[in-house]
Scaffold this motif. Structure first.
Motif, PDB file in Angstrom:
ATOM      1  N   LYS A 171      53.719  64.142  59.915  1.00 38.38           N
ATOM      2  CA  LYS A 171      53.717  64.888  58.664  1.00 38.38           C
ATOM      3  C   LYS A 171      53.759  66.394  58.918  1.00 38.38           C
ATOM      4  CE  LYS A 171      50.764  61.435  56.393  1.00 38.38           C
ATOM      5  NZ  LYS A 171      49.449  61.214  55.724  1.00 38.38           N
ATOM      6  N   ASN A 173      52.441  69.717  56.845  1.00 36.90           N
ATOM      7  CA  ASN A 173      51.647  70.145  55.697  1.00 36.90           C
ATOM      8  C   ASN A 173      51.349  71.639  55.788  1.00 36.90           C
ATOM      9  OD1 ASN A 173      48.378  70.404  54.720  1.00 36.90           O
ATOM     10  ND2 ASN A 173      49.861  69.611  53.264  1.00 36.90           N
ATOM     11  N   ARG A 207      56.202  62.801  55.939  1.00 40.03           N
ATOM     12  CA  ARG A 207      56.162  63.513  54.666  1.00 40.03           C
ATOM     13  C   ARG A 207      56.078  65.021  54.881  1.00 40.03           C
ATOM     14  NH1 ARG A 207      51.235  62.755  50.425  1.00 40.03           N
ATOM     15  NH2 ARG A 207      50.188  63.933  52.057  1.00 40.03           N
ATOM     16  N   SER A 209      54.832  68.341  52.846  1.00 38.06           N
ATOM     17  CA  SER A 209      54.116  68.789  51.654  1.00 38.06           C
ATOM     18  C   SER A 209      53.749  70.261  51.779  1.00 38.06           C
ATOM     19  CB  SER A 209      52.851  67.952  51.425  1.00 38.06           C
ATOM     20  OG  SER A 209      51.971  68.049  52.521  1.00 38.06           O
ATOM     21  N   GLU A 211      51.351  72.929  49.947  1.00 38.42           N
ATOM     22  CA  GLU A 211      50.246  73.114  49.005  1.00 38.42           C
ATOM     23  C   GLU A 211      49.707  74.535  49.108  1.00 38.42           C
ATOM     24  OE1 GLU A 211      47.494  69.538  49.049  1.00 38.42           O
ATOM     25  OE2 GLU A 211      48.643  69.181  50.885  1.00 38.42           O
ATOM     26  N   GLU A 243      58.630  61.598  51.970  1.00 36.49           N
ATOM     27  CA  GLU A 243      58.599  62.358  50.721  1.00 36.49           C
ATOM     28  C   GLU A 243      58.640  63.857  50.988  1.00 36.49           C
ATOM     29  OE1 GLU A 243      55.772  60.101  47.655  1.00 36.49           O
ATOM     30  OE2 GLU A 243      54.782  60.515  49.567  1.00 36.49           O
ATOM     31  N   ILE A 245      57.221  67.076  48.974  1.00 39.23           N
ATOM     32  CA  ILE A 245      56.352  67.412  47.849  1.00 39.23           C
ATOM     33  C   ILE A 245      56.014  68.901  47.883  1.00 39.23           C
ATOM     34  CG2 ILE A 245      54.117  66.973  46.754  1.00 39.23           C
ATOM     35  CD1 ILE A 245      54.142  64.225  48.135  1.00 39.23           C
ATOM     36  N   ASN A 246      56.242  69.583  46.773  1.00 46.06           N
ATOM     37  CA  ASN A 246      55.864  70.986  46.666  1.00 46.06           C
ATOM     38  C   ASN A 246      54.834  71.141  45.552  1.00 46.06           C
ATOM     39  OD1 ASN A 246      55.853  73.764  47.142  1.00 46.06           O
ATOM     40  ND2 ASN A 246      57.453  74.136  45.622  1.00 46.06           N
ATOM     41  N   GLU A 247      53.598  71.435  45.946  1.00 44.17           N
ATOM     42  CA  GLU A 247      52.514  71.630  44.984  1.00 44.17           C
ATOM     43  C   GLU A 247      51.912  73.020  45.150  1.00 44.17           C
ATOM     44  OE1 GLU A 247      49.976  68.320  45.954  1.00 44.17           O
ATOM     45  OE2 GLU A 247      50.897  67.056  44.411  1.00 44.17           O
TER      46      GLU A 247
END
Length: 271
Positions: A171, A173, A207, A209, A211, A243, A245-247
């Motif tokens: 991942k 992150n 993934r 991501s 954040e 995945e 993912i953009n948060e």
């Protein structure tokens, strides 16, 4: 060169740790940089440092973790192939079996590259022409600081994860926090990343991501081919198995590209 040899290189007032070619580090104990000290478990040495650079043709079989703190300090490279790194982890032409983590804190500091091939990295993780078998995580904190590249091929990264021609099996992150800071590229090939994840010509098996949190900050590219990414995920000519993912959260901040165009804020761009 002896196996496990640690080379200490001074670059523009900052001392970095270079795990140089043909070196191999293995074992269960991670490589740490904590409070400005690099602790290499292999030979027990301790060296002043504020960033970690895993150098050419190195093979690291343990986690690489940066928990350094830079407070009210400046770091400048200037030269032709200049790279300035502050509170960051750079993996270049290397293999890492284990996680790569950046948990640094940068406060009221400045970082600048300026020169011809300049790259300025603050509170970031950069992976170039490398393989990482493990998770890549950036949890840096940047407060009231500035990061500038300026030069011909300038790329300025603040609180970001960037990958170029690399493979990551795990991942990615980015959970960085950027507060009241400025990140500017300026030069001919200028690209400015703030609180973002950027991939080019890379493969990720896992993934992705983002954040990150960006508050009251400025990100600008300005120069000829400028592209400014703030709180975004961008993948170009890359392969991602997992995945995206953009948060990210961007608050009271400005993102500008200007001459060469393209400014991405709080976006996911896959090309």
């Amino acid at each position: 060169m002896n196996k496990g040899l640690l080379c200490i290189v001074c670059i523009a007032s900052a001392v970095i740790v270079l795990l140089n070619g043909q070196n191999g580090f293995s074992g269960d104990v991670p490589i740490y940089v904590k409070d400005g000290n690099a602790e290499i478990a292999r030979d027990g040495g301790t060296t002043r440092s504020e960033s970690v650079i895993v150098g050419k043709e190195s093979e690291i079989k343990i986690p690489v973790i940066n928990t350094s703190t830079a407070d009210r300090s400046s770091n400048i490279a200037i030269g032709e192939d200049a790279t300035a790194s502050r509170g960051s982890v750079t993996v270049e032409k290397a293999k890492v079996t284990g996680r790569v983590a950046n948990q640094s804190q940068v406060n009221k500091s400045s970082n600048a590259a300026i020169g011809k091939s300049a790259i300025a990295s603050m509170g970031s993780v950069s992976i170039d022409d490398s393989k990482v078998s493990g998770k890549v995580a950036n949890q840096s904190r940047v407060n009231k600081s500035s990061n500038t590249a300026n030069g011909k091929s300038a790329i300025a990264s603040m609180g970001s994860v960037t990958m170029n021609d690399s493979k990551v099996s795990g991942k990615i992150n980015n959970k960085s926090n950027v507060n009241k800071s400025a990140n500017v590229a300026m030069g001919q090939g200028a690209t400015a990343h703030m609180g973002s994840v950027s991939l080019e010509g890379s493969r990720v098996k896992g993934r992705i991501s983002n954040e990150s949190g960006v508050d009251k900050s400025l990100n600008a590219a300005i120069g000829k081919d400028s592209e400014a990414n703030m709180g975004s995920v961008k993948a170009e000519n890359s392969e991602i198995t997992g995945e995206v993912i953009n948060e990210s959260t961007v608050r009271k901040s400005a993102n500008a590209a200007i001459s060469g165009g393209q400014a991405n804020m709080g976006s996911v761009v896959i090309e």
